[in-house]
Design a protein around this motif. Structure first.
Motif, short mmCIF file in Angstrom:
data_model
loop_
_atom_site.label_atom_id
_atom_site.label_comp_id
_atom_site.label_asym_id
_atom_site.label_seq_id
_atom_site.Cartn_x
_atom_site.Cartn_y
_atom_site.Cartn_z
N LEU A 221 11.84 -29.21 16.36
CA LEU A 221 10.49 -29.66 16.03
C LEU A 221 10.36 -31.13 16.43
O LEU A 221 11.06 -31.99 15.91
CB LEU A 221 10.23 -29.49 14.53
CG LEU A 221 8.86 -29.97 14.03
CD1 LEU A 221 7.74 -29.15 14.65
CD2 LEU A 221 8.79 -29.89 12.50
N VAL A 222 9.45 -31.39 17.36
CA VAL A 222 9.19 -32.75 17.84
C VAL A 222 7.89 -33.21 17.19
O VAL A 222 6.80 -32.77 17.57
CB VAL A 222 9.09 -32.80 19.37
CG1 VAL A 222 8.91 -34.24 19.85
CG2 VAL A 222 10.32 -32.18 20.01
N THR A 223 8.01 -34.06 16.19
CA THR A 223 6.83 -34.50 15.45
C THR A 223 6.20 -35.76 16.03
O THR A 223 5.05 -36.07 15.72
CB THR A 223 7.18 -34.75 13.97
OG1 THR A 223 8.32 -35.62 13.90
CG2 THR A 223 7.51 -33.44 13.28
N HIS A 224 6.94 -36.50 16.85
CA HIS A 224 6.40 -37.72 17.47
C HIS A 224 6.73 -37.69 18.96
O HIS A 224 7.61 -38.41 19.43
CB HIS A 224 6.98 -38.97 16.82
CG HIS A 224 6.74 -39.06 15.35
ND1 HIS A 224 5.51 -39.38 14.81
CD2 HIS A 224 7.56 -38.84 14.29
CE1 HIS A 224 5.59 -39.37 13.49
NE2 HIS A 224 6.83 -39.03 13.15
N PRO A 243 -0.21 -33.47 19.36
CA PRO A 243 0.25 -32.76 18.15
C PRO A 243 1.72 -32.41 18.24
O PRO A 243 2.33 -32.43 19.32
CB PRO A 243 -0.63 -31.49 18.14
CG PRO A 243 -1.03 -31.30 19.56
CD PRO A 243 -1.18 -32.66 20.14
N PRO A 244 2.35 -32.08 17.10
CA PRO A 244 3.76 -31.68 17.10
C PRO A 244 4.00 -30.48 18.00
O PRO A 244 3.12 -29.66 18.23
CB PRO A 244 4.03 -31.35 15.63
CG PRO A 244 2.99 -32.12 14.87
CD PRO A 244 1.78 -32.13 15.73
N ALA A 263 5.72 -24.14 21.74
CA ALA A 263 4.30 -24.08 21.43
C ALA A 263 3.90 -25.28 20.59
O ALA A 263 4.70 -25.84 19.85
CB ALA A 263 3.96 -22.79 20.68
N VAL A 264 2.63 -25.65 20.72
CA VAL A 264 2.05 -26.67 19.86
C VAL A 264 1.89 -26.08 18.46
O VAL A 264 1.45 -24.93 18.30
CB VAL A 264 0.69 -27.13 20.41
CG1 VAL A 264 -0.02 -28.04 19.43
CG2 VAL A 264 0.87 -27.84 21.74
N VAL A 265 2.24 -26.83 17.44
CA VAL A 265 2.20 -26.33 16.07
C VAL A 265 1.55 -27.36 15.16
O VAL A 265 1.34 -28.51 15.53
CB VAL A 265 3.62 -26.01 15.54
CG1 VAL A 265 4.27 -24.90 16.34
CG2 VAL A 265 4.49 -27.27 15.57
N THR A 266 1.24 -26.90 13.95
CA THR A 266 0.80 -27.77 12.87
C THR A 266 1.89 -27.75 11.80
O THR A 266 2.45 -26.69 11.51
CB THR A 266 -0.53 -27.29 12.28
OG1 THR A 266 -1.52 -27.25 13.31
CG2 THR A 266 -1.01 -28.22 11.17
N VAL A 267 2.19 -28.90 11.23
CA VAL A 267 3.22 -28.99 10.19
C VAL A 267 2.53 -29.15 8.84
O VAL A 267 1.70 -30.03 8.67
CB VAL A 267 4.18 -30.16 10.46
CG1 VAL A 267 5.26 -30.22 9.39
CG2 VAL A 267 4.81 -30.03 11.84
N ALA A 268 2.89 -28.28 7.91
CA ALA A 268 2.29 -28.34 6.58
C ALA A 268 2.67 -29.63 5.88
O ALA A 268 3.76 -30.19 6.09
CB ALA A 268 2.74 -27.14 5.75
N ALA A 269 1.77 -30.12 5.05
CA ALA A 269 2.06 -31.32 4.27
C ALA A 269 3.20 -31.03 3.30
O ALA A 269 3.24 -29.97 2.68
CB ALA A 269 0.81 -31.76 3.52
N SER A 270 4.12 -31.97 3.18
CA SER A 270 5.27 -31.84 2.28
C SER A 270 6.08 -30.58 2.58
O SER A 270 6.53 -29.88 1.67
CB SER A 270 4.81 -31.83 0.81
OG SER A 270 4.06 -32.99 0.51
#
Length: 314
Positions: A221-224, A243-244, A263-270
């Motif tokens: 997971l590449v968040t930045h 986006p991540p 794939a481009v993903v969304t990461v849930a908060a917390s």
């Protein structure tokens, strides 16, 4: 007047004078050309002073662009690894987790906070009762009251499960995270006997009702992500990152991708197990498929077997 010699005697020749063109016509052409050049320069300066619309940041990678298949050759559809067979015996899945806890031990550990932030896989059933949302933050609908019969713990609806997507399918594990004396429901997991699947295969995984269903997905997971941004004239405005990205191939430590697989993903908060400050996180992730209008795949947690527990609730 010119003289020519003929038979030894000079003769006068009358040659009419050739008129010389005056400078007026050349001056008019020069002025017209000068005016045209000035007009072109004026238009160019005006265009350069316009504020261009900011371009979307481009993710930087060493990815080799793929070549589209020829129109004369049909592309072979990718086989989905999701099996259509019945769900495996719960005792045979999640073998990498810690030993299964008893209901009493789980209840005590959740209440005293010793399991806070850790994933809990419950082999049991879930009773879902629609209720009125308690705040505007929850929205105007889709709120439910959750109960796991036989387990004496409060179960809350996670923020990413609002509005309620769908009830868990038969044979699915109930996935929650322990927090503040109770369980926060994240979704349901139908383990694939073939193991985790690639993130780009989730949409075609063959689950009858994929809403709220979680999938085990390996990767990084590449968040930045490393990115480029072109914003002339607005240097003071920060450039938003892309986006991540959940990559199938290991990226560089700074987040630069080495391929387009993923794939481009969304990461849930917390999201449990994911440090929001980390650039790259390796592991197996629990991912929920969403429709394209809802942001695509949603990463709800990182599944770390040594920090997960499971319980059987009859």
């Amino acid at each position: 007047m010119l003289r020519a010699m003929t038979d030894g005697a000079p003769r006068n020749l009358d040659i009419p004078p050739v008129p010389v063109r005056g400078p007026r016509g050349g001056a008019r052409v020069g002025v017209a050309a000068l005016v045209g050049v000035v007009a072109i320069l004026t238009v160019a300066v005006g265009i350069a002073q316009l504020d261009p619309a900011p371009m979307e940041p481009a993710r930087i990678s060493f990815a080799v662009p793929t070549v589209a298949p020829s129109a004369a050759v049909a592309e072979t559809p990718r086989e989905t690894p999701m099996s259509t067979e019945a769900a495996p015996d719960p005792s045979a899945v999640l073998a990498g987790t810690t030993p299964r806890m008893t209901r009493e031990a789980l209840e005590a550990a959740v209440r005293d906070g010793s399991l806070d932030g850790r994933l809990v896989f419950v082999d049991g059933t879930l009773e879902v009762t629609p209720v009125r949302c308690q705040s505007l933050a929850q929205g105007f609908g889709g709120c439910v009251d959750l109960v796991i019969p036989g387990l004496g713990l409060v179960v809350w609806q996670g923020e990413d499960a609002i509005p309620w997507p769908a009830d868990p399918p038969p044979g699915a594990w109930l996935v929650a995270v322990a927090r503040t004396g109770g369980l926060v429901y994240l979704g349901s997991l139908v383990p694939d006997p073939n193991g985790p699947i690639p993130v780009d295969a989730i949409a075609n995984a063959g689950v009858p009702d994929a809403a709220g269903t979680l999938f085990e997905v390996p990767g990084w997971l590449v968040t930045h992500p490393v990115h480029a941004c072109y914003r002339p004239g607005v240097a003071a405005t920060p450039c938003p990152p892309p986006p991540p990205f959940l990559a199938e191939d290991e990226p560089l430590p700074d987040g630069m991708l080495v391929s387009d697989a993923g794939a481009v993903v969304t990461v849930a908060a917390s999201a449990p197990g994911i440090d929001p400050a980390a650039t790259v996180t390796e592991g197996t992730f629990l991912v929920q498929h969403r429709q394209s209008g809802e942001g695509g795949a949603l990463v709800v947690a990182r599944y770390e077997p040594s920090r997960a527990v499971r319980v059987l609730v009859p």
